[in-house]
Structures are given as structure tokens and as C-alpha cells.
Design a protein around this motif. Structure first.
Motif, PDB file in Angstrom:
ATOM      1  N   GLY A  44       0.818  -1.214   0.000  1.00 56.43           N
ATOM      2  CA  GLY A  44       0.000   0.000   0.000  1.00 56.43           C
ATOM      3  C   GLY A  44       0.845   1.255   0.000  1.00 56.43           C
ATOM      4  N   GLY A  45       1.866   1.289   0.833  1.00 55.96           N
ATOM      5  CA  GLY A  45       2.753   2.456   0.884  1.00 55.96           C
ATOM      6  C   GLY A  45       3.549   2.637  -0.397  1.00 55.96           C
ATOM      7  N   LEU A  95      11.807   8.305 -11.244  1.00 52.31           N
ATOM      8  CA  LEU A  95      12.439   7.220 -10.479  1.00 52.31           C
ATOM      9  C   LEU A  95      13.208   7.752  -9.280  1.00 52.31           C
ATOM     10  CD1 LEU A  95      13.599   4.868 -13.350  1.00 52.31           C
ATOM     11  CD2 LEU A  95      11.729   4.523 -11.730  1.00 52.31           C
ATOM     12  N   PHE A  96      13.790   8.950  -9.398  1.00 51.21           N
ATOM     13  CA  PHE A  96      14.472   9.565  -8.257  1.00 51.21           C
ATOM     14  C   PHE A  96      13.484   9.847  -7.131  1.00 51.21           C
ATOM     15  CE2 PHE A  96      15.742  13.443  -5.987  1.00 51.21           C
ATOM     16  CZ  PHE A  96      16.923  12.982  -5.396  1.00 51.21           C
ATOM     17  N   LEU A 102      10.829   5.796  -1.187  1.00 54.25           N
ATOM     18  CA  LEU A 102      11.044   4.479  -0.587  1.00 54.25           C
ATOM     19  C   LEU A 102      12.023   4.550   0.579  1.00 54.25           C
ATOM     20  CD1 LEU A 102      11.161   2.230  -3.776  1.00 54.25           C
ATOM     21  CD2 LEU A 102       9.322   2.417  -2.108  1.00 54.25           C
ATOM     22  N   VAL A 103      13.069   5.358   0.446  1.00 54.29           N
ATOM     23  CA  VAL A 103      14.030   5.514   1.548  1.00 54.29           C
ATOM     24  C   VAL A 103      13.364   6.183   2.747  1.00 54.29           C
ATOM     25  CG1 VAL A 103      16.135   6.732   2.259  1.00 54.29           C
ATOM     26  CG2 VAL A 103      16.084   5.490   0.099  1.00 54.29           C
ATOM     27  N   TRP A 108      10.878   5.773   8.055  1.00 53.43           N
ATOM     28  CA  TRP A 108       9.695   6.041   8.870  1.00 53.43           C
ATOM     29  C   TRP A 108       9.171   4.761   9.511  1.00 53.43           C
ATOM     30  CZ3 TRP A 108       7.634   9.993  11.144  1.00 53.43           C
ATOM     31  CH2 TRP A 108       6.343   9.892  11.658  1.00 53.43           C
ATOM     32  N   SER A 109       9.163   3.655   8.764  1.00 51.74           N
ATOM     33  CA  SER A 109       8.677   2.396   9.340  1.00 51.74           C
ATOM     34  C   SER A 109       9.624   1.902  10.432  1.00 51.74           C
ATOM     35  CB  SER A 109       8.493   1.340   8.259  1.00 51.74           C
ATOM     36  OG  SER A 109       9.737   0.947   7.737  1.00 51.74           O
TER      37      SER A 109
END
Length: 127
Positions: A44-45, A95-96, A102-103, A108-109
Motif C-alpha cells: 500500500g505504501g 524514479l528519483f 522508498l528511503v 519512517w517504518s
């Protein structure tokens, strides 16, 4: 009605277009968030980040009236005109933003799981 239309005539077209685009993107991302939170946790993220990058990655358009435009439009225009430089530059921007998202999502997770472990330790009582 005439006063409303004359009010719209006094506002520059660029600001109206940008406002409609940003508000539309916010509505789309909010609706996708409602769907994405029901998907499995990382999927989802990740799909929300990809949607965000596709909708809101900026680039500078070319030509006499160059201004800020979404990179997806530059990418599609490059595909239609078969300009590989335009395709690769806009695809690399998208894409950047995906990679950066994603980083940030990973960090955060990690932060939230570490915070949850601390809260559990504080709330647990020794026997």
C-alpha cells in the motif's frame, strides 16, 4: 454569472491550471490512500509513493513559454515524439522521487516500530 466570469478573466490562466492540477492530485492521492491502507503493509505504501511520484514530480518544459510541468507529461510527450533524451530525463526524475520516497518510507517504518517497542516496554509491568 457575469461577475463570476469576469472574476475568472482577471486571474491568470497559469494559476488556475496549477491550482486545478494540484487540487486534483491531492484528491486522487487521498482516494488512493483510502484504498492503499487496506492493502498489505508494504504494498500500500509503495503504490502510494509511485502514484505520488507519477502525479507530482516536477520538470521544466521546453520551448518559448517554458514553465514548471509534471514530469509524466514530459515523459509521455517524449514517447510520442520519440525523443529519447526527453524520455530518459523525465523517467529518471520520476524514479528519483520514487527512490527518495522508498528511503523515507523505510526510515519512517523503522522509526515507528522502534517507537512502538519503547511504548510496550514502558507500559509492561514487572511481575
Amino acid at each position: 454569472m457575469n461577475s463570476f466570469l469576469s472574476l475568472l478573466d482577471s486571474i491568470p490562466e497559469d494559476s488556475i491550471a496549477v491550482t486545478v492540477y494540484v487540487l486534483g492530485s491531492i484528491i486522487i492521492l487521498w482516494a488512493w490512500y483510502a484504498i492503499a491502507k487496506r492493502l498489505p503493509q508494504p504494498l500500500g505504501g509503495i503504490t502510494w509513493i509511485i502514484g505520488f511520484a507519477i502525479l507530482l514530480t516536477p520538470t521544466v518544459s521546453e520551448g518559448n513559454n517554458a514553465s514548471i510541468a509534471p514530469a509524466i507529461f514530459g515523459l509521455l510527450f517524449g514517447v510520442l515524439t520519440k525523443e529519447t533524451v526527453l524520455v530518459w530525463s523525465n523517467a529518471s526524475l520520476i524514479l528519483f522521487v520514487v527512490g527518495l520516497g522508498l528511503v523515507v518510507g523505510y526510515l519512517w517504518s523503522r522509526y515507528t516500530t522502534h517507537k512502538a517497542k519503547i511504548v510496550v516496554r514502558k507500559n509492561s509491568s514487572p511481575l
